[in-house]
Write an enzyme that holds these catalytic residues in place. Structure first.
Site, PDB file in Angstrom:
ATOM      1  N   GLU A 182      25.324 -87.365   4.153  1.00  0.00           N
ATOM      2  CA  GLU A 182      24.338 -88.355   4.578  1.00  0.00           C
ATOM      3  C   GLU A 182      23.537 -88.875   3.386  1.00  0.00           C
ATOM      4  O   GLU A 182      23.139 -90.046   3.351  1.00  0.00           O
ATOM      5  CB  GLU A 182      23.396 -87.754   5.628  1.00  0.00           C
ATOM      6  CG  GLU A 182      24.065 -87.378   6.942  1.00  0.00           C
ATOM      7  CD  GLU A 182      24.676 -88.568   7.647  1.00  0.00           C
ATOM      8  OE1 GLU A 182      24.096 -89.669   7.589  1.00  0.00           O
ATOM      9  OE2 GLU A 182      25.759 -88.411   8.260  1.00  0.00           O
ATOM     10  N   TRP A 189      25.773 -91.420   1.824  1.00  0.00           N
ATOM     11  CA  TRP A 189      25.707 -92.699   2.539  1.00  0.00           C
ATOM     12  C   TRP A 189      24.498 -93.506   2.073  1.00  0.00           C
ATOM     13  O   TRP A 189      24.578 -94.732   1.905  1.00  0.00           O
ATOM     14  CB  TRP A 189      25.605 -92.464   4.044  1.00  0.00           C
ATOM     15  CG  TRP A 189      26.905 -92.351   4.771  1.00  0.00           C
ATOM     16  CD1 TRP A 189      27.460 -91.219   5.299  1.00  0.00           C
ATOM     17  CD2 TRP A 189      27.823 -93.415   5.077  1.00  0.00           C
ATOM     18  NE1 TRP A 189      28.653 -91.510   5.913  1.00  0.00           N
ATOM     19  CE2 TRP A 189      28.909 -92.848   5.792  1.00  0.00           C
ATOM     20  CE3 TRP A 189      27.829 -94.787   4.815  1.00  0.00           C
ATOM     21  CZ2 TRP A 189      29.979 -93.618   6.245  1.00  0.00           C
ATOM     22  CZ3 TRP A 189      28.902 -95.557   5.272  1.00  0.00           C
ATOM     23  CH2 TRP A 189      29.949 -94.962   5.969  1.00  0.00           C
ATOM     24  N   TRP A 191      28.043-115.466  18.348  1.00  0.00           N
ATOM     25  CA  TRP A 191      26.974-114.542  18.720  1.00  0.00           C
ATOM     26  C   TRP A 191      26.064-115.156  19.778  1.00  0.00           C
ATOM     27  O   TRP A 191      25.806-116.360  19.781  1.00  0.00           O
ATOM     28  CB  TRP A 191      26.131-114.171  17.504  1.00  0.00           C
ATOM     29  CG  TRP A 191      26.803-113.329  16.457  1.00  0.00           C
ATOM     30  CD1 TRP A 191      27.045-113.685  15.159  1.00  0.00           C
ATOM     31  CD2 TRP A 191      27.300-112.002  16.605  1.00  0.00           C
ATOM     32  NE1 TRP A 191      27.657-112.647  14.489  1.00  0.00           N
ATOM     33  CE2 TRP A 191      27.835-111.605  15.353  1.00  0.00           C
ATOM     34  CE3 TRP A 191      27.373-111.096  17.673  1.00  0.00           C
ATOM     35  CZ2 TRP A 191      28.413-110.357  15.138  1.00  0.00           C
ATOM     36  CZ3 TRP A 191      27.949-109.856  17.459  1.00  0.00           C
ATOM     37  CH2 TRP A 191      28.457-109.498  16.216  1.00  0.00           C
ATOM     38  N   ASN A 226      19.781 -90.540  14.837  1.00  0.00           N
ATOM     39  CA  ASN A 226      20.833 -91.310  14.176  1.00  0.00           C
ATOM     40  C   ASN A 226      21.982 -91.656  15.126  1.00  0.00           C
ATOM     41  O   ASN A 226      22.494 -92.786  15.123  1.00  0.00           O
ATOM     42  CB  ASN A 226      21.380 -90.551  12.971  1.00  0.00           C
ATOM     43  CG  ASN A 226      22.404 -91.363  12.196  1.00  0.00           C
ATOM     44  OD1 ASN A 226      22.101 -92.442  11.711  1.00  0.00           O
ATOM     45  ND2 ASN A 226      23.620 -90.851  12.099  1.00  0.00           N
ATOM     46  N   TRP A 233      23.631-109.264  15.295  1.00  0.00           N
ATOM     47  CA  TRP A 233      23.133-108.002  14.749  1.00  0.00           C
ATOM     48  C   TRP A 233      21.843-108.169  13.970  1.00  0.00           C
ATOM     49  O   TRP A 233      21.041-107.218  13.855  1.00  0.00           O
ATOM     50  CB  TRP A 233      24.188-107.355  13.850  1.00  0.00           C
ATOM     51  CG  TRP A 233      24.658-108.226  12.710  1.00  0.00           C
ATOM     52  CD1 TRP A 233      25.705-109.102  12.722  1.00  0.00           C
ATOM     53  CD2 TRP A 233      24.094-108.303  11.390  1.00  0.00           C
ATOM     54  NE1 TRP A 233      25.833-109.722  11.505  1.00  0.00           N
ATOM     55  CE2 TRP A 233      24.864-109.248  10.667  1.00  0.00           C
ATOM     56  CE3 TRP A 233      23.025-107.674  10.769  1.00  0.00           C
ATOM     57  CZ2 TRP A 233      24.589-109.579   9.336  1.00  0.00           C
ATOM     58  CZ3 TRP A 233      22.747-108.001   9.432  1.00  0.00           C
ATOM     59  CH2 TRP A 233      23.522-108.939   8.735  1.00  0.00           C
TER      60      TRP A 233
END
Length: 552
Positions: free
Chosen positions: A352, A355, A385, A420, A438
């Site tokens: 993590e 990342w 979208w 998460n 998004w």
């Protein structure tokens, strides 16, 4: 006879609100201590408040509150540990902060300015402009990499390009760290015992020569006492309260702040204690608890990492030491269990951190992402979208009729935090089930998360929307009902945030058809004040896949 010169250094704190393992601070201290052997030297520190810029960047009120609370601790730590005063300067925006820093440097005869890199576009433009200003004044301006365990542009493919997929990036990241582990920048290692006293003496001597002229002669407003920082804190909170229309009452009474303050005590020591407790007690169960929101088994360090209250290098080295340690295994049987299970849990948590590095490397390689561009522009531009405001508001307020989604969103709205696993599920529901852009969800998260971090938040949203680097394949769409069944089996998390569903069995909450039937007019729970699911998942999934397929 050599000419004597004076070194007056300035540490500019930004998202690195700590003393331990702070690259810029440590190297500036080293310069000052070395220079003090030949000439008068001192070190000062500043933090620039830019509330207009923070709001423009969608910082949440819980994050700005944690930042201001942390400043109080940083002020005390700097004074007690190093004898350094922290001046908190006032500016509206980054462009204004350039003028403010320049004026402070002139008023205080600064010769060196040091800070740690920030990688976003506006921040880079600010620092470039300031460097030009200071150069004209013959003031040295040095920046250091500090936000990542391995800095941007250090992990490249054989073609000298950025990795577009995380797994090969992670493998090279691991290999690099195994060959050359990160080294902590420890202020206590700069001298053999008397650095704190030496620095304190240097700064006290300098302070006695200065008459605090900056406070009286400079156009720059600044504060240095704990009380004045608290006053600035209240002013900023009121401004954020008004901007986000959170309440007409005292900002202190906003529930999200009460929750965030209980969950995230301020200060570097609180962050270090949390890291140590997690690594010693909970990290060996991370593989299980990280996916079960009711357990809250994650490290809860992200808010501290975002503000730089704790170093990512320290997190990595602490976890890696646990990985390499066999001291907790009393016998061979326990050691074997660790090798088979707990080791992978520790490695998963370390991944993590990788990342986090990866997404920072991405925005340095592709700065257009900071301005709203998708990593896969061709894909994103072709997608139709939706911008349906009613659908978006239902998602924001946790009123979609999908229990796991609504529980997660209400948790976010009331605490400033979201697990998460739930971030992925809620983001995919917005972008795939509702097919809403998004960018809207990305912004909403930033405006509400206490750990809102642009690089990681953007990366996560583009992953869910299948428009980012190493994104989820468009045909892999999470079913929020099966996700709830897998990760909240007994609906403990769901019912804690949706008390209206407390009497409905988990097996019904985890099945879309059963839930629709139970809530219908003839259903057993028709009296429950909770909406029916706003979309049918299978149908929404089919539509999303068709959209991606049709646009190549």
């Amino acid at each position: 006879m050599s000419h004597s010169y004076k070194v007056s250094a300035l540490m500019w704190f930004r998202r690195d609100l700590r003393l331990h393992d702070n690259t810029a601070l440590t190297l500036l201290l080293e310069q000052v201590v070395q220079a003090s052997q030949h000439t008068e030297s001192c070190l000062q520190a500043v933090f620039v408040m830019t509330p207009k810029q923070w709001l423009a960047h969608d910082m949440s009120i819980s994050q700005v509150d944690l930042m201001m609370r942390t400043l109080t601790h940083l002020t005390r730590d700097l004074h007690h540990t190093l004898g350094i005063k922290l001046s908190v300067l006032q500016a509206e925006s980054y462009s204004d902060s350039i003028d403010v820093i320049e004026a402070f440097c002139i008023d205080n005869h600064i010769t060196h300015v040091g800070c740690n890199y920030e990688y976003e576009v506006n921040e880079q433009q600010r620092d470039t402009a300031l460097a030009k200003r200071l150069s004209k004044l013959n003031i040295k301006f040095n920046q250091y990499h500090d936000q990542c365990i391995l800095p941007p542009n250090t992990i490249k493919t054989g073609d000298d390009t950025l990795y577009k997929v995380f797994t090969p990036f992670y493998k090279k990241w691991q290999q690099t760290l195994q060959i050359s582990p990160p080294v902590l920048y420890d202020i206590n290692s700069l001298a053999e015992g008397d650095i704190k006293q030496k620095l304190t003496d240097l700064n006290i001597n300098q302070a006695s020569k200065d008459t605090s002229s900056t406070q009286h002669t400079s156009s720059t407003q600044h504060t240095s006492s704990t009380q004045s920082i608290k006053d600035s804190h209240q002013s900023v909170l009121q401004r954020f309260t008004s901007h986000y229309q959170l309440s007409e009452n005292n900002a202190e009474a906003i529930p999200i702040l009460e929750s965030a303050r209980a969950a995230y005590p301020a200060g570097e020591q609180a962050a270090i204690d949390r890291l140590n407790n997690f690594v010693q007690q909970d990290i060996e169960e991370y593989g299980i608890t990280r996916d079960q929101p009711a357990l809250m088994g994650t490290s809860q360090l992200s808010a501290y990492l975002t503000l730089g209250v704790i170093s990512p290098r320290l997190c990595y080295l602490t976890a890696n030491a646990r990985l390499e340690s066999k001291s907790f295994a009393d016998n061979e049987s326990e050691l074997e269990i660790f090798e088979n299970n707990s080791k992978s849990d520790v490695e998963r948590w370390i991944s993590e951190l990788a990342w986090r590095d990866f997404y920072r490397h991405v925005i340095v390689d592709r700065p257009d992402i900071v301005k709203g561009a998708a990593y896969k522009k061709d894909t994103d531009n072709k997608l139709n979208w939706s911008y349906d405001n009613d659908d978006f508001e239902a998602w924001c307020q946790g009123m979609t009729g999908v229990p796991l989604i609504d529980a997660a969103m209400r948790c976010l709205n009331q605490t400033g935090f979201m697990h998460n696993r739930l971030r992925m599920v809620t983001a995919m529901f917005l972008t795939k089930d509702l097919f809403i852009d998004w960018r809207l969800g990305e912004r909403y998260f930033m405006q509400n998360l206490i750990d809102g971090d642009f690089a990681s938040n953007n990366g996560g949203w583009q992953w869910s929307a299948s428009t980012g680097t190493d994104a989820a394949p468009y045909f892999r769409i999470m079913n929020p009902f099966s996700q709830a069944k897998t990760h909240d089996k007994d609906a403990i998390f769901i019912k804690s945030w949706l008390p209206e569903l407390k009497d409905i069995p988990a097996n019904i909450l985890h099945d879309e058809n059963k839930l629709r039937k139970a809530l219908s007019k003839q259903g057993a729970f028709a009296h429950v004040n909770y909406p029916l699911p706003m979309v049918e998942h299978k149908q929404a999934r089919r539509y999303a896949i068709e959209q991606f397929k049709a646009r190549g």
